[in-house]
Enzyme design. Structure first.
Site, PDB file in Angstrom:
ATOM      1  N   ASP A  73      10.824  -1.917  23.673  1.00  0.00           N
ATOM      2  CA  ASP A  73       9.852  -2.399  22.516  1.00  0.00           C
ATOM      3  C   ASP A  73       8.993  -3.468  23.216  1.00  0.00           C
ATOM      4  O   ASP A  73       9.330  -4.076  24.448  1.00  0.00           O
ATOM      5  CB  ASP A  73      10.713  -3.275  21.730  1.00  0.00           C
ATOM      6  CG  ASP A  73       9.849  -3.474  20.456  1.00  0.00           C
ATOM      7  OD1 ASP A  73      10.065  -3.237  19.357  1.00  0.00           O
ATOM      8  OD2 ASP A  73       9.123  -4.835  20.453  1.00  0.00           O
ATOM      9  N   HIS A 125      10.685  -8.991  23.441  1.00  0.00           N
ATOM     10  CA  HIS A 125      12.150  -9.229  23.855  1.00  0.00           C
ATOM     11  C   HIS A 125      13.167  -8.863  22.905  1.00  0.00           C
ATOM     12  O   HIS A 125      13.255  -9.383  21.779  1.00  0.00           O
ATOM     13  CB  HIS A 125      12.307 -10.593  24.479  1.00  0.00           C
ATOM     14  CG  HIS A 125      13.537 -10.656  24.849  1.00  0.00           C
ATOM     15  ND1 HIS A 125      14.406 -12.117  24.786  1.00  0.00           N
ATOM     16  CD2 HIS A 125      14.258 -10.012  25.812  1.00  0.00           C
ATOM     17  CE1 HIS A 125      15.460 -11.897  25.324  1.00  0.00           C
ATOM     18  NE2 HIS A 125      15.620 -11.018  26.212  1.00  0.00           N
ATOM     19  N   TYR A 141       3.247  -0.728  14.881  1.00  0.00           N
ATOM     20  CA  TYR A 141       2.247  -1.356  13.736  1.00  0.00           C
ATOM     21  C   TYR A 141       0.997  -0.553  13.397  1.00  0.00           C
ATOM     22  O   TYR A 141       0.319  -1.178  12.678  1.00  0.00           O
ATOM     23  CB  TYR A 141       2.187  -2.988  13.835  1.00  0.00           C
ATOM     24  CG  TYR A 141       3.433  -3.539  14.003  1.00  0.00           C
ATOM     25  CD1 TYR A 141       4.436  -3.635  13.192  1.00  0.00           C
ATOM     26  CD2 TYR A 141       4.009  -4.112  15.437  1.00  0.00           C
ATOM     27  CE1 TYR A 141       5.830  -4.318  13.430  1.00  0.00           C
ATOM     28  CE2 TYR A 141       5.346  -4.531  15.743  1.00  0.00           C
ATOM     29  CZ  TYR A 141       6.141  -4.674  14.539  1.00  0.00           C
ATOM     30  OH  TYR A 141       7.490  -5.191  14.825  1.00  0.00           O
TER      31      TYR A 141
END
Length: 456
Positions: free
Chosen positions: A201, A204, A329
């Site tokens: 991702d 973190h 997103y």
């Protein structure tokens, strides 16, 4: 007007050819791993709010792409049940889960700011209708996937609705309310002595790292943007674990704009020695899509193939895998990525042009391609010297791991099937009915035998 799949402005196929053209091609004729796909369609029906970047309907788009390419023919498909409260309490605090169960948007209007702050409710983690149901659905899917790995029914289990890695024991964080990753790893640890968690991702994986920071049975590895300020503010290379967990937390901090070649080269050069040294018996990979280029909240330059190459590389080790979603997103690119990675895990190649017979096809215009160009928006600030220094720090940390930790495994508890108490009661009742029936049948057989003896 869109151009149908498998056509171009200068070349078309007749109807019969189109109907018989495969949408995917197998890459190997050898025995493939058994892949399971865990998806509850209800998870895409929830809504964080009109201006919130998290859009659960991206999961519907993903599912539509998987269907359009007929990837369901390659996998075992499961519609998992929701996680029970007792299952959520394996990690989360009871007062927090009680809060999620009872809170509604109407109730928040009557609550004090102090009470809302206690559970970190705000713009990032708003209260919306069905917040508890939403959380229990995606967590239930990850737990179901972990059970299929434990039982050996799956070699690779996929849940794109999971991977919400920021949630903490006592509160939500970063759009994440329940940490399905931690819950799944806890379940896997019942039978696996060592589990490796890999996070690609943009952000973190702090919630997972924090949960296993003091144990050597879970190695957490996170590749993410880090400058000390970017959310969640953690993930420095010197965060390495505490106590027995010292050196079992691995962080790879990156700067803006990293490109395909740099990312893949760094990923492989770090993961190969880590897997070799730690020798995990199961791997959990979080595949957050916000590390793609042109993501609404992103700042990397990765294309879909590069992101998928990281998944393909980990698959090549032949270790059981739980594969989860995460951030992302820009919904059309999130769904493209996870559909592509589904094909990678099934070892098939997909047609570059997205099939056009589903109602969501227009979401993928104007190019209708599975692989749009996503790099080049941001300058790459990761110099070769910087990436080499990060790699060397990680390898130096690895030098202190002298062995793969082992643990004496006890007998597996009987709830490995994951049945709820209600389901177990139903099964007991059915078994009891069957036992009574068997007794009656046996009694009749004996009675008939006795009567025949008397006649003789």
């Amino acid at each position: 007007m869109s151009i149908p799949a498998n056509q171009s402005p200068t070349f078309t196929k007749d109807k019969k050819t189109q109907e018989n053209t495969p949408l995917y091609l197998a890459n190997s004729t050898s025995k493939l791993p058994n892949v399971s796909y865990h998806y509850n369609p209800q998870v895409s029906q929830y809504h964080f709010g009109p201006h919130h970047p998290m859009k659960p309907f991206r999961l519907m788009l993903t599912d539509h792409l998987v269907i359009s390419y007929k990837l369901y023919e390659q996998m075992d498909l499961y519609t998992p049940r929701r996680a029970t409260k007792e299952e959520l309490l394996e990690f989360h605090a009871e007062d927090y889960i009680d809060f999620l169960q009872t809170i509604t948007p109407e109730k928040t209007l009557k609550m004090s700011d102090q009470k809302l702050a206690q559970f970190n409710i705000g713009d990032d983690c708003p209260v919306f209708d069905g917040i508890y149901d939403y959380s229990s659905i995606y967590a239930g899917a990850s737990l179901d996937a972990s059970r299929k790995l434990i039982s050996g029914m799956s070699d690779i289990a996929i849940n794109w609705s999971g991977g919400l890695h920021h949630a903490k024991k006592f509160e939500p964080s970063g759009f994440c309310y329940v940490n399905d990753i931690v819950l799944s790893i806890i379940n896997l640890l019942r039978v696996h002595p060592r589990v490796m968690y890999i996070d690609i991702d943009l952000h973190h994986g702090d919630g997972v790292q924090e949960a296993f920071y003091v144990t050597d049975r879970v190695m957490t590895v996170s590749f993410h943007k880090y400058n000390g300020e970017f959310f969640p503010g953690t993930g420095s290379v010197d965060e390495t674990g505490l106590g027995k967990g010292k050196n079992y937390a691995v962080n790879v901090p990156l700067k803006d704009g990293i490109d395909d070649d740099s990312y893949i080269r760094l990923f492989k050069s770090i993961m190969e020695p880590l897997i070799t040294k730690f020798q995990p018996t199961c791997i959990v990979q979080q595949c957050g899509a916000d590390s793609l280029g042109y993501d609404r909240l992103g700042c990397f330059n990765l294309n879909i193939r590069a992101h998928g190459e990281c998944v393909k590389y980990i698959k090549s080790f032949g270790i059981p895998m739980l594969v989860l979603g995460g951030g992302g997103y820009t919904p059309r690119n999130v769904s493209r990525l996870w559909c592509y990675e589904t094909s990678v895990l099934n070892d098939v190649t997909l047609d570059h042009t997205i099939p056009n017979y589903l109602p969501t096809h227009d979401w993928f215009g104007p190019d209708y391609s599975l692989h749009p160009q996503l790099d080049g928006r941001i300058d790459n600030k990761n110099s070769k010297k910087y990436l080499e220094s990060v790699k060397q720090e990680v390898l130096e940390q690895l030098r202190y791991l002298t062995y793969a930790p082992s643990v004496q495994m006890q007998e597996i508890p009987p709830d490995i099937t994951g049945l709820t108490e209600e389901e177990e009661d139903i099964i007991k009742e059915l078994n009891s009915m069957n036992d009574d029936k068997d007794v009656r049948i046996m009694k009749n057989i004996k009675d008939e035998a006795r009567s025949s003896e008397m006649v003789n």
